[in-house]
Design an enzyme around this catalytic site. Structure first.
Site, PDB file in Angstrom:
ATOM      1  N   SER B  38       0.794  -1.207   0.118  1.00  0.00           N
ATOM      2  CA  SER B  38      -0.066   0.144  -0.107  1.00  0.00           C
ATOM      3  C   SER B  38       0.882   1.182   0.182  1.00  0.00           C
ATOM      4  O   SER B  38       0.560   2.330  -0.501  1.00  0.00           O
ATOM      5  CB  SER B  38      -0.882  -0.083   1.084  1.00  0.00           C
ATOM      6  OG  SER B  38      -1.911  -1.017   1.170  1.00  0.00           O
ATOM      7  N   SER B 541     -33.871 -35.969  -2.908  1.00  0.00           N
ATOM      8  CA  SER B 541     -33.308 -34.927  -3.763  1.00  0.00           C
ATOM      9  C   SER B 541     -33.511 -33.760  -3.136  1.00  0.00           C
ATOM     10  O   SER B 541     -34.312 -32.622  -3.650  1.00  0.00           O
ATOM     11  CB  SER B 541     -34.204 -34.763  -5.128  1.00  0.00           C
ATOM     12  OG  SER B 541     -35.460 -34.838  -5.232  1.00  0.00           O
TER      13      SER B 541
END
Lengths: 302, 632
Positions: B38, B541
């Site tokens: 930075s 399912s």
């Protein structure tokens, strides 16, 4: 990836056009937020380019707080007529009923009710699933991280911690019913790019950007233009005529002018090149504290 | 205009002309907070005079409040955009920064170096032309340096600046710098870089950032900015064959039909022959239309609208190409995938794949191996977790056109999207088409589905029963089949437990196995529908996306989802097979409703209220629906 044969402005232009076309191809009801300012002017110009020879395939939406400069409204209506655009104007009816304004209710509440809330009302009312905005990443720190397709949940909230990754030029335009995106075609433009492009392309902008003698008063170190008689003057306060111009445009009581004699685009660009003050400084709403813009964005403000 | 205005206008005109020569360089910086990344970017912004007074004032105030430089200006604070991050002291997302010199405009993707944020680095690298890899001179080449370098090369970046930072803390030692350079060069041999430029810097002090450093007279190379301003980029897009993914068909009226898109690579001229490779149709370019007038020629990066001399069938998602050098068209390929979401990849689950402007259903048919980003070792695995990279085969539900990523990133890259959360779950780079896709064709037969069903006096369909264990699915399905049989209809019942004894006996109950379980049953029911049968499927399912996948295998209207909606308390109270008791006792793992989710259907064709309706009534309701819809 960059292509060296295109200049940076032509490359930015092409990328913005690409974004416009992706949104129109993938969303059912897009809209362009039109704030009448210079970024909106560029946005509109790019939209016309993107779909030529077809007309722009979506309406423009202006969220009117009823406190915009009169010249802005005049300019808006002229542009809409000249370009044969479809314009929707939304004013928050609850705010009007309660007489909300920046002088009586303060800038924060006014912005919240007449801008943020009003925008949500309009988006919900018309069921728009994508809204183009003219925000740029160079404007403010929290915007540097905003995506080009910026996802909003059903309550129009932005979650900065949970943004979709955006790779290459592949934008994910999938939303569920009620959810939406804000699309920012100007993400990678800087203020200087905007001015250079306006000059290069001869794009019409509101005359308030050019210096002229205007009646102003000084408040909290900012020059505020007395645009109509709704502005209450403090004791002993008299408007002075000064040569001023505006770097951004919004509600006149919240928008600071700068002293300037730059009356042409080249002069403005020249001032830009030596400028030492970034453009949002002219806006009262950012001054509260660091991070204030980010808070507003999470709540749905642009 | 007065004289002063004239002078300014002339100056600005001249200035804008030089701007016309200016181009754009996108680069990514890789390194951790500790490497001073930075600070490095902050310094570039600072020294290129891109900070305004009010930003500076805010920075000074913030530096005093939360800065790490004893009240001195903390450049790093400039870059940490989001407030939460600012307080944590780490950068957690991709931020884009802008600066410009008289020679170039720059866009910097600032991405974090922490391991868990691979996805952000990959995101930032996807649009970058060059990477700056930061190394702390005191620490040398670390595991994270290798990780960053690998990811950068994975995304196809060929040019690297190796910024050896914090030289001030090693007394600007040439020896230290040379050691790091040689370590790195040796390591980078296995990566596909074209150019590595090592530069010794101190971002904090400004050495070799903009100009030459007085502290390091032994270094004669360029400063960081000098190199970024002059490095050559982007030429390869133009030398590649012409590709333009069609974004939007532009039809303002009946006389105009244009194809709008951004040219991904190559050049196009009026009169050039182009082809849509999937259909093989070709035509000549009639016009290159733009708002600013027609063009004779357009190049990679331009957004244009092409009109063609012949009416050929082209729509969004197709790619217009040069006829000579065509992309591959196939429905299976190998690709490298970076997983970007916390839900793990499930092989066999169907995702949406977006490549160019087209979106296609796709599944990962096999995960060959994962790659350890730190060591580049290959490891066997059957799933991909957040930030993992795998080499996979993908299988699509139709053929698409593409190029290998290394030949053409714009037509060789894709994202995967979850069909239910709509999240972008992965980024992919295609290696090559799988030949078998081109050689296996569906065998067409003369007797078709409708003929088979007609002979049986019915329309083929699937009744897909879903619901919790003990909800009554199988009981109701069984009754429905009996009733249909009595009506002389031809049926077959696929039951979860029975199928798991045979076809699916190799599968367990993990999420991945559940997905595969349903895929096989979906495919089997599709074959049965093709045989003309009314097929009853009774499976828990639990996942919406797999039920959707099964639905997607069939034609519209053939799939009827029957949701047996019985509350968990009732199912558990019934506990016919004693499974809930075991699950509560922890003896069964991944038990739906207890330790694994059940995702309720949102738009089931038939909903049975299992707490109120008797099995007999439920079966009657289903048979009635079949009659109403004309299946029997």
């Amino acid at each position: 990836m960059s292509t060296s044969r295109l200049t940076h402005l032509r490359q930015l232009e092409a990328e913005s056009i690409h974004i416009f076309r992706e949104v129109v191809a993938e969303f059912e009801r897009p809209v362009m937020l039109y704030s009448i300012g210079k970024d909106s002017a560029v946005l509109l110009h790019l939209a016309r380019k993107a779909f030529h020879p077809s007309p722009i395939p979506f309406p423009l939406l202006h969220v009117d707080t009823t406190w915009k400069f009169r010249e802005m409204i005049h300019f808006r209506d002229t542009i809409v007529k000249d370009y044969e655009l479809e314009l929707l104007v939304h004013i928050n009816p609850d705010g009007v009923k309660q007489g909300v304004g920046p002088f009586s209710h303060g800038s924060a509440l006014h912005t919240d009710i007449m801008k943020t809330e009003a925008l949500k009302q309009a988006l919900d009312h018309y069921k728009f699933d994508a809204a183009f905005g003219g925000a740029r990443r160079d404007e403010e720190a929290s915007r540097a991280k905003e995506r080009v397709f910026s996802f909003r949940n059903e309550a129009h909230h932005w979650d900065p911690k949970n943004q979709r990754p955006e790779l290459w030029n592949l934008y994910n335009g999938r939303v569920r019913k009620g959810e939406s995106i804000r699309a920012f075609p100007l993400s990678n433009w800087t203020e200087l790019d905007i001015w250079q492009y306006i000059y290069m392309e001869d794009i019409p902008i509101v005359p308030l950007y050019f210096a002229a003698e205007r009646p102003v008063v000084e408040r909290e170190g900012m020059l505020i233009m007395v645009d109509d008689d709704r502005m209450p003057l403090n004791e002993g306060e008299t408007p002075m005529m000064k040569s001023v111009r505006f770097r951004t445009l919004g509600c006149y009581p919240l928008t600071g002018a700068i002293e300037s004699t730059a009356a042409t685009l080249p002069e403005i660009i020249q001032e830009m090149l030596v400028a030492r003050t970034s453009e949002r400084q002219g806006r009262l709403i950012d001054k509260d504290q660091a991070g204030s813009m980010e808070k507003k964005k999470q709540e749905g403000y642009f | 205009m007065d004289q002063r205005t004239d002078t300014v206008t002339a100056e600005i005109d001249a200035y804008l002309k030089t701007q016309e020569q200016k181009n754009l360089l996108r680069f990514i910086t890789c390194g951790s907070v500790d490497d001073g990344k930075s600070t490095f970017i902050g310094r570039l912004l600072w020294d290129s005079k891109l900070l305004f007074e009010d930003q500076l004032a805010a920075l000074t105030a913030e530096s005093k409040r939360v800065g790490t430089q004893n009240g001195e200006i903390d450049y790093a604070l400039l870059l940490d955009g989001l407030q939460a991050e600012r307080e944590q002291g780490i950068t957690i997302d991709v931020a884009y920064r802008f600066f410009a010199t008289d020679k170039r405009k720059f866009i910097v993707a600032d991405t974090p170096g922490h391991e868990q944020y691979t996805r952000n680095m990959v995101t930032g690298a996807s649009t970058a032309d060059l990477a700056v890899i930061l190394i702390d001179a005191r620490k040398g080449v670390l595991i994270q340096t290798m990780r960053h370098s690998y990811l950068v090369s994975l995304l196809g970046i060929k040019k690297v600046v190796l910024a050896v930072n914090k030289m001030d803390l090693v007394n600007y030692s040439e020896e230290v710098f040379e050691k790091i350079c040689s370590d790195y060069t040796k390591f980078a041999e296995q990566l596909d870089f074209e150019e590595i430029i090592p530069i010794p810097v101190s971002a904090l002090k400004g050495d070799n950032m903009i100009g030459a450093s007085e502290a390091m007279p032994w270094y004669s190379g360029p400063s960081v900015l000098a190199h970024l301003e002059s490095v050559e980029i982007g030429a390869e897009d133009l030398s590649r064959p012409f590709r333009m993914p069609v974004q939007w068909v532009n039809r303002p009226n009946l006389d105009f039909r244009g194809f709008s898109g951004t040219i991904a690579s190559g050049t196009i001229r009026v009169g050039d022959v182009i082809v849509e490779p999937a259909s093989g149709q070709s035509s000549k370019v009639a016009r290159i239309v733009t708002f600013d007038g027609d063009l004779e020629e357009a190049i990679a990066g331009q957004a244009v609208t092409l009109t063609l001399e012949d009416e050929i069938d082209v729509s969004r998602g197709d790619i217009l190409c040069a006829t000579k050098d065509r992309p591959t068209t196939a429905d299976q390929f190998e690709a490298k995938i970076v997983w970007m979401t916390s839900d793990p990849m499930l092989p066999s689950r169907t995702y949406l794949l977006k490549l160019g402007t087209g979106t296609t259903a796709a599944r990962i048919s096999s995960l060959k191996y994962t790659v350890n980003v730190n060591t580049m070792e290959q490891m066997a695995s059957n799933t991909l977790k957040l930030n993992e990279i795998g080499v996979c085969n993908l299988s699509l539900d139709k053929s698409i056109s593409f190029d290998p990523y290394t030949d053409s990133p714009a037509t060789g890259s894709f994202i995967l999207i979850d069909r239910f959360t709509n999240a972008t779950v992965a980024a992919g780079m295609i290696d090559f088409a799988l030949r078998r896709a081109e050689n296996i064709h569906w065998q067409s037969v003369d007797i078709h589905k409708e003929a088979r069903a007609q002979q049986k006096g019915q329309k083929a369909s699937v009744l897909w029963f879903t619901g919790l264990s003990g909800s009554g699915k199988s009981t109701i399905a069984n009754l429905v089949e009996k009733k249909l049989h009595a009506l002389n209809k031809h049926t077959y019942l696929l039951d979860g437990d029975n199928v798991r004894h045979g076809l699916n006996k190799d599968l367990g109950f993990t999420d991945a196995d559940r997905v595969e379980n349903i895929r096989r049953v979906g495919e089997t029911s599709k074959l049965m529908v093709d045989a003309g049968l009314i097929t009853l499927v009774s499976f828990i399912s639990p996942f919406r996306s797999e039920r959707q996948m099964a639905r997607g295998l069939l034609e519209d209207g053939e799939f009827l989802e029957v949701f047996v909606d019985t509350p968990l308390e009732i199912c558990e109270a019934r506990d016919i097979k004693g499974l809930y008791k075991k699950a509560r006792a922890g003896e069964i793992k991944n038990f739906t409703g207890i330790s694994s989710d059940y995702e309720r259907p949102e738009n089931a064709e038939i909903v049975i209220d299992g707490s109120r309706q008797s099995p007999e009534d439920s079966a009657d309701q289903i048979v009635a629906t079949l009659k109403e819809r004309g299946f029997i």
